[in-house]
Structure formats: C-alpha cells, structure tokens
Design a protein around this motif. Sequence first.
Motif, mmCIF file in Angstrom:
data_model
loop_
_atom_site.group_PDB
_atom_site.id
_atom_site.type_symbol
_atom_site.label_atom_id
_atom_site.label_comp_id
_atom_site.label_asym_id
_atom_site.label_seq_id
_atom_site.Cartn_x
_atom_site.Cartn_y
_atom_site.Cartn_z
ATOM 1 N N LEU A 115 1.909 -2.981 4.772
ATOM 2 C CA LEU A 115 1.788 -2.114 3.817
ATOM 3 C C LEU A 115 2.868 -1.723 3.034
ATOM 4 O O LEU A 115 4.012 -1.866 3.470
ATOM 5 C CB LEU A 115 1.088 -0.744 4.051
ATOM 6 C CG LEU A 115 -0.215 -0.612 4.501
ATOM 7 C CD1 LEU A 115 -0.731 0.563 4.838
ATOM 8 C CD2 LEU A 115 -1.301 -1.199 3.574
ATOM 9 N N ASP A 116 3.084 -1.673 1.600
ATOM 10 C CA ASP A 116 4.308 -1.502 1.099
ATOM 11 C C ASP A 116 4.507 -0.018 1.230
ATOM 12 O O ASP A 116 3.702 0.981 1.773
ATOM 13 C CB ASP A 116 4.176 -1.669 -0.597
ATOM 14 C CG ASP A 116 3.154 -0.989 -1.390
ATOM 15 O OD1 ASP A 116 3.342 0.128 -1.712
ATOM 16 O OD2 ASP A 116 1.858 -1.513 -1.332
ATOM 17 N N GLY A 117 5.818 0.318 0.795
ATOM 18 C CA GLY A 117 6.328 1.733 1.365
ATOM 19 C C GLY A 117 5.446 3.006 0.745
ATOM 20 O O GLY A 117 5.119 3.691 1.143
ATOM 21 N N ILE A 118 5.143 2.552 -0.748
ATOM 22 C CA ILE A 118 4.466 3.656 -1.631
ATOM 23 C C ILE A 118 3.106 3.699 -0.911
ATOM 24 O O ILE A 118 2.403 5.021 -0.779
ATOM 25 C CB ILE A 118 4.475 3.158 -2.972
ATOM 26 C CG1 ILE A 118 6.059 3.200 -3.550
ATOM 27 C CG2 ILE A 118 3.583 4.309 -3.572
ATOM 28 C CD1 ILE A 118 6.091 2.907 -4.926
ATOM 29 N N THR A 119 2.240 2.673 -0.691
ATOM 30 C CA THR A 119 0.885 2.780 0.132
ATOM 31 C C THR A 119 1.039 3.583 1.398
ATOM 32 O O THR A 119 0.158 4.216 1.463
ATOM 33 C CB THR A 119 0.380 1.470 0.025
ATOM 34 O OG1 THR A 119 0.386 0.859 -1.461
ATOM 35 C CG2 THR A 119 -1.076 1.540 0.696
ATOM 36 N N ALA A 120 2.172 3.075 2.313
ATOM 37 C CA ALA A 120 2.130 3.840 3.474
ATOM 38 C C ALA A 120 2.159 5.199 3.277
ATOM 39 O O ALA A 120 1.659 6.311 4.126
ATOM 40 C CB ALA A 120 3.073 3.145 4.124
ATOM 41 N N ALA A 121 3.541 5.641 2.474
ATOM 42 C CA ALA A 121 3.610 6.949 2.270
ATOM 43 C C ALA A 121 2.082 7.906 1.636
ATOM 44 O O ALA A 121 1.942 9.113 2.006
ATOM 45 C CB ALA A 121 4.424 7.294 1.221
ATOM 46 N N LYS A 122 1.431 7.194 0.781
ATOM 47 C CA LYS A 122 0.186 8.034 0.101
ATOM 48 C C LYS A 122 -0.629 8.075 1.452
ATOM 49 O O LYS A 122 -1.734 9.247 1.330
ATOM 50 C CB LYS A 122 -0.368 7.070 -0.841
ATOM 51 C CG LYS A 122 0.366 7.129 -1.951
ATOM 52 C CD LYS A 122 -0.353 6.380 -3.184
ATOM 53 C CE LYS A 122 0.174 6.262 -4.635
ATOM 54 N NZ LYS A 122 -0.272 5.564 -5.541
ATOM 55 N N ARG A 123 -0.808 7.046 2.416
ATOM 56 C CA ARG A 123 -1.624 7.558 3.672
ATOM 57 C C ARG A 123 -1.257 8.536 4.300
ATOM 58 O O ARG A 123 -2.105 9.084 4.989
ATOM 59 C CB ARG A 123 -1.912 5.972 4.364
ATOM 60 C CG ARG A 123 -2.910 5.109 3.542
ATOM 61 C CD ARG A 123 -3.210 3.999 4.446
ATOM 62 N NE ARG A 123 -3.776 2.951 3.796
ATOM 63 C CZ ARG A 123 -4.288 1.926 4.608
ATOM 64 N NH1 ARG A 123 -4.347 1.980 5.896
ATOM 65 N NH2 ARG A 123 -4.994 0.850 3.835
ATOM 66 N N LEU A 124 -0.149 8.586 4.482
ATOM 67 C CA LEU A 124 0.374 9.748 5.256
ATOM 68 C C LEU A 124 0.932 11.166 4.934
ATOM 69 O O LEU A 124 1.075 12.173 5.432
ATOM 70 C CB LEU A 124 1.909 9.192 6.273
ATOM 71 C CG LEU A 124 1.733 7.841 7.214
ATOM 72 C CD1 LEU A 124 3.079 7.445 7.379
ATOM 73 C CD2 LEU A 124 0.939 8.299 8.206
#
Length: 202
Positions: A115-124
């Motif tokens: 996952l790109d960083g922005i998508t991963a951060a949104k999930r967490l």
Amino acid sequence: MLKIAAASFWKMIIVKIQRVVGMAMLMFLVSQCAVKYRPIEPEKVEYDQVFENDEIKLSYRYDVLNYRGNPKLAKFERRTGLRVVAAAFTNKSTRTFNIDRDIDIFTDEEDPYYLDGITAAKRLQQHTRVYLFYSLLLYAKFDCDGRGLNCVPTYVIPAGVPLTVYNMMKAKKANRDMSKEFEKYSVFTRNIEPGQTVYAIL
C-alpha cells in the motif's frame, strides 16, 4: 432511630457504588483516549534483520509502531492485517536502482501486497468522531430528602465537552503527523544512486 440509621446506611452504600462506578468509567475513558503519534524515523531505527548481496543491502524491522512507543496504533495494525516495516536500502553497485522496477521484495509466508503511505495511514488512523460520545458525560449535583430519595438536580455541568474537544484535536493531529511521515518515506518510485542509502516505511 432505626429508620434514620437504615436511611444513612443505604445512602452510604449508594455513595460507595457511585464512587466505584465513577472510577470504573474514568479508567475506561482514560484507556480509550486519543493517543499521540510518535514518529518512526527510520534513520534512527536499530534494524534487527538484514538481507545483503553484491548489489544491494536491505536492513528492516517489523513491529516498528510498537517499537517506537505506539502500542494502540500497533493494535490497529494487527486488526487491519497490515504490517508496517521500517527499512533502509543501500545501493552497493555502480548503477542506479529503482525500488519499484529493480527490487523484488517478498516474505517467507506469502507475496506481500503493498500500500502507498497515504492509504496505509488512513487504515491505521484514529477515528475522531467516536469521541463525540464523551460529550454526553454530565456532572450533576442532587438534593435528596433524608432517606436519600426524591432527588432533584441542583445543577448540571457538561463535563464531557472539554474531553471531547481535547481527544478529537489530539487524534486529528496524530493522524496528520502519521500521514505526513508515511507519505515522506513511501519510496517505491524512488531511485537509489550508487552508494546511496534510502530510508523507507513499507
């Protein structure tokens, strides 16, 4: 005298129950409060795993959220099925590598899905709206008769409103800080020049 003693006894029991319930609610609220995001800073991570060949050296560490003091976010990580990894890529060759084109990263268990960083951060990220429930917390003072019955509120303070505002602001800042760092260290399209070390959050 007996009736007065019984009324005092029940009033004392009610007060103790209220204190126990109040302490239990306070402990629950403290455990559910928003948490600050502590940066991973992959340049400062002590890496415990290394893969190396003649051209590339990859140092990495799993469970970096917990390692950096983010245990609550580490729980989110496990619940969402993500694995956040800090990494350092060192180009030992004389040619330029592109991380996405030239380097194949895999694990022992299965092929990873990146996952790109922005998508991963949104999930967490922490959900800010959940803290709106704190605004329902009220502190009230009651006047009761001698038996502890027929209570009438003399004043009510919306004690949960400041708690709501504080937690929403703290969670929002933590989410923003995490998104910025994950975006900064999302490096799949980057080139690594000869002799260069590139730090990443994968």
